[in-house]
Scaffold this motif. Structure first.
Motif, PDB file in Angstrom:
ATOM      1  N   MET A   1       0.851  -1.181   0.000  1.00 49.68           N
ATOM      2  CA  MET A   1       0.000   0.000   0.000  1.00 49.68           C
ATOM      3  C   MET A   1       0.892   1.237   0.000  1.00 49.68           C
ATOM      4  SD  MET A   1      -2.961   1.187   2.656  1.00 49.68           S
ATOM      5  CE  MET A   1      -1.996   1.788   4.006  1.00 49.68           C
ATOM      6  N   SER A   2       0.494   2.242  -0.741  1.00 50.17           N
ATOM      7  CA  SER A   2       1.247   3.492  -0.767  1.00 50.17           C
ATOM      8  C   SER A   2       0.419   4.613  -0.151  1.00 50.17           C
ATOM      9  CB  SER A   2       1.639   3.839  -2.198  1.00 50.17           C
ATOM     10  OG  SER A   2       0.498   4.017  -2.992  1.00 50.17           O
ATOM     11  N   VAL A   3       1.128   5.634   0.282  1.00 48.81           N
ATOM     12  CA  VAL A   3       0.486   6.817   0.849  1.00 48.81           C
ATOM     13  C   VAL A   3       0.635   7.946  -0.162  1.00 48.81           C
ATOM     14  CG1 VAL A   3       0.531   8.493   2.727  1.00 48.81           C
ATOM     15  CG2 VAL A   3       0.997   6.080   3.201  1.00 48.81           C
ATOM     16  N   VAL A   4      -0.465   8.622  -0.456  1.00 54.91           N
ATOM     17  CA  VAL A   4      -0.462   9.712  -1.425  1.00 54.91           C
ATOM     18  C   VAL A   4      -0.847  11.006  -0.723  1.00 54.91           C
ATOM     19  CG1 VAL A   4      -1.523  10.587  -3.541  1.00 54.91           C
ATOM     20  CG2 VAL A   4      -1.047   8.159  -3.307  1.00 54.91           C
ATOM     21  N   LYS A   5      -0.081  12.053  -1.005  1.00 51.12           N
ATOM     22  CA  LYS A   5      -0.378  13.376  -0.452  1.00 51.12           C
ATOM     23  C   LYS A   5      -0.865  14.260  -1.596  1.00 51.12           C
ATOM     24  CE  LYS A   5       1.608  17.175   2.089  1.00 51.12           C
ATOM     25  NZ  LYS A   5       1.487  17.196   3.512  1.00 51.12           N
ATOM     26  N   VAL A   6      -1.749  15.191  -1.280  1.00 46.08           N
ATOM     27  CA  VAL A   6      -2.277  16.120  -2.281  1.00 46.08           C
ATOM     28  C   VAL A   6      -1.957  17.541  -1.835  1.00 46.08           C
ATOM     29  CG1 VAL A   6      -4.342  16.964  -3.453  1.00 46.08           C
ATOM     30  CG2 VAL A   6      -4.137  14.535  -2.904  1.00 46.08           C
ATOM     31  N   ILE A   7      -1.359  18.315  -2.747  1.00 47.11           N
ATOM     32  CA  ILE A   7      -1.077  19.722  -2.480  1.00 47.11           C
ATOM     33  C   ILE A   7      -1.854  20.571  -3.478  1.00 47.11           C
ATOM     34  CG2 ILE A   7       1.190  19.310  -1.463  1.00 47.11           C
ATOM     35  CD1 ILE A   7       2.426  20.120  -4.174  1.00 47.11           C
ATOM     36  N   GLU A   8      -2.036  21.827  -3.132  1.00 47.52           N
ATOM     37  CA  GLU A   8      -2.733  22.749  -4.027  1.00 47.52           C
ATOM     38  C   GLU A   8      -1.718  23.754  -4.558  1.00 47.52           C
ATOM     39  OE1 GLU A   8      -7.006  23.628  -3.330  1.00 47.52           O
ATOM     40  OE2 GLU A   8      -6.229  25.650  -3.013  1.00 47.52           O
ATOM     41  N   VAL A   9      -1.735  23.960  -5.868  1.00 50.53           N
ATOM     42  CA  VAL A   9      -0.785  24.843  -6.539  1.00 50.53           C
ATOM     43  C   VAL A   9      -1.555  25.792  -7.448  1.00 50.53           C
ATOM     44  CG1 VAL A   9       1.096  24.898  -8.233  1.00 50.53           C
ATOM     45  CG2 VAL A   9       1.044  23.108  -6.500  1.00 50.53           C
ATOM     46  N   MET A  10      -1.140  27.043  -7.481  1.00 50.11           N
ATOM     47  CA  MET A  10      -1.719  28.016  -8.409  1.00 50.11           C
ATOM     48  C   MET A  10      -0.654  28.375  -9.443  1.00 50.11           C
ATOM     49  SD  MET A  10      -3.665  30.395  -5.628  1.00 50.11           S
ATOM     50  CE  MET A  10      -4.390  31.494  -6.825  1.00 50.11           C
ATOM     51  N   ALA A  11      -1.060  28.471 -10.709  1.00 54.60           N
ATOM     52  CA  ALA A  11      -0.125  28.810 -11.785  1.00 54.60           C
ATOM     53  C   ALA A  11      -0.848  29.660 -12.818  1.00 54.60           C
ATOM     54  CB  ALA A  11       0.412  27.537 -12.424  1.00 54.60           C
ATOM     55  N   GLU A  12      -0.034  30.387 -13.628  1.00 55.66           N
ATOM     56  CA  GLU A  12      -0.638  31.216 -14.671  1.00 55.66           C
ATOM     57  C   GLU A  12       0.212  31.222 -15.928  1.00 55.66           C
ATOM     58  OE1 GLU A  12      -1.071  35.144 -12.984  1.00 55.66           O
ATOM     59  OE2 GLU A  12       0.959  35.704 -13.546  1.00 55.66           O
ATOM     60  N   SER A  13      -0.434  31.628 -17.025  1.00 59.85           N
ATOM     61  CA  SER A  13       0.209  31.689 -18.332  1.00 59.85           C
ATOM     62  C   SER A  13      -0.378  32.841 -19.128  1.00 59.85           C
ATOM     63  CB  SER A  13      -0.038  30.378 -19.085  1.00 59.85           C
ATOM     64  OG  SER A  13       0.267  30.520 -20.453  1.00 59.85           O
ATOM     65  N   ASP A  14       0.417  33.355 -20.032  1.00 63.98           N
ATOM     66  CA  ASP A  14      -0.070  34.397 -20.955  1.00 63.98           C
ATOM     67  C   ASP A  14      -0.843  33.785 -22.122  1.00 63.98           C
ATOM     68  OD1 ASP A  14       1.322  36.275 -19.438  1.00 63.98           O
ATOM     69  OD2 ASP A  14       3.096  36.186 -20.727  1.00 63.98           O
ATOM     70  N   LYS A  15      -0.672  32.449 -22.347  1.00 58.28           N
ATOM     71  CA  LYS A  15      -1.206  31.821 -23.554  1.00 58.28           C
ATOM     72  C   LYS A  15      -2.477  31.011 -23.361  1.00 58.28           C
ATOM     73  CE  LYS A  15       3.335  31.609 -25.619  1.00 58.28           C
ATOM     74  NZ  LYS A  15       4.406  30.781 -26.096  1.00 58.28           N
ATOM     75  N   SER A  16      -2.513  30.120 -22.343  1.00 57.76           N
ATOM     76  CA  SER A  16      -3.652  29.208 -22.228  1.00 57.76           C
ATOM     77  C   SER A  16      -3.722  28.565 -20.845  1.00 57.76           C
ATOM     78  CB  SER A  16      -3.568  28.099 -23.284  1.00 57.76           C
ATOM     79  OG  SER A  16      -2.475  27.240 -22.994  1.00 57.76           O
ATOM     80  N   TRP A  17      -4.888  27.967 -20.559  1.00 57.31           N
ATOM     81  CA  TRP A  17      -5.033  27.204 -19.325  1.00 57.31           C
ATOM     82  C   TRP A  17      -4.157  25.956 -19.370  1.00 57.31           C
ATOM     83  CZ3 TRP A  17     -10.278  28.995 -20.641  1.00 57.31           C
ATOM     84  CH2 TRP A  17     -10.725  29.998 -19.786  1.00 57.31           C
ATOM     85  N   GLU A  18      -4.032  25.363 -20.549  1.00 56.07           N
ATOM     86  CA  GLU A  18      -3.196  24.168 -20.691  1.00 56.07           C
ATOM     87  C   GLU A  18      -1.747  24.475 -20.335  1.00 56.07           C
ATOM     88  OE1 GLU A  18      -5.350  25.241 -23.005  1.00 56.07           O
ATOM     89  OE2 GLU A  18      -6.797  23.620 -23.196  1.00 56.07           O
TER      90      GLU A  18
END
Length: 66
Positions: A1-18
């Motif tokens: 069994m593995s343990v998974v952690k979740v973090i929240e990150v904010m990012a931006e771009s001049d071109k697209s959401w992708e």
């Protein structure tokens, strides 16, 4: 069994959401190993006058804890 952690990150771009998503995952990978998935929690844009100038995403990034 593995343990998974979740973090929240904010990012931006001049071109697209992708591109903002890619930038967020790439930046997070500099600090954490074994990223297994990313979920786009939220999307927004910055508007100046009548033009969209930034695409922004909030990501939930999951990685395995060793």
């Amino acid at each position: 069994m593995s343990v998974v952690k979740v973090i929240e990150v904010m990012a931006e771009s001049d071109k697209s959401w992708e591109e903002a998503t890619r930038k967020g995952v790439e930046r997070a990978s500099k600090s954490v190993d074994a990223i297994s998935s990313a979920w786009v929690k939220d999307q927004s844009v910055k508007v100046d006058g009548d033009k969209v100038t930034k695409f922004r995403v909030t990501l939930k990034i999951a990685f395995e804890v060793k």
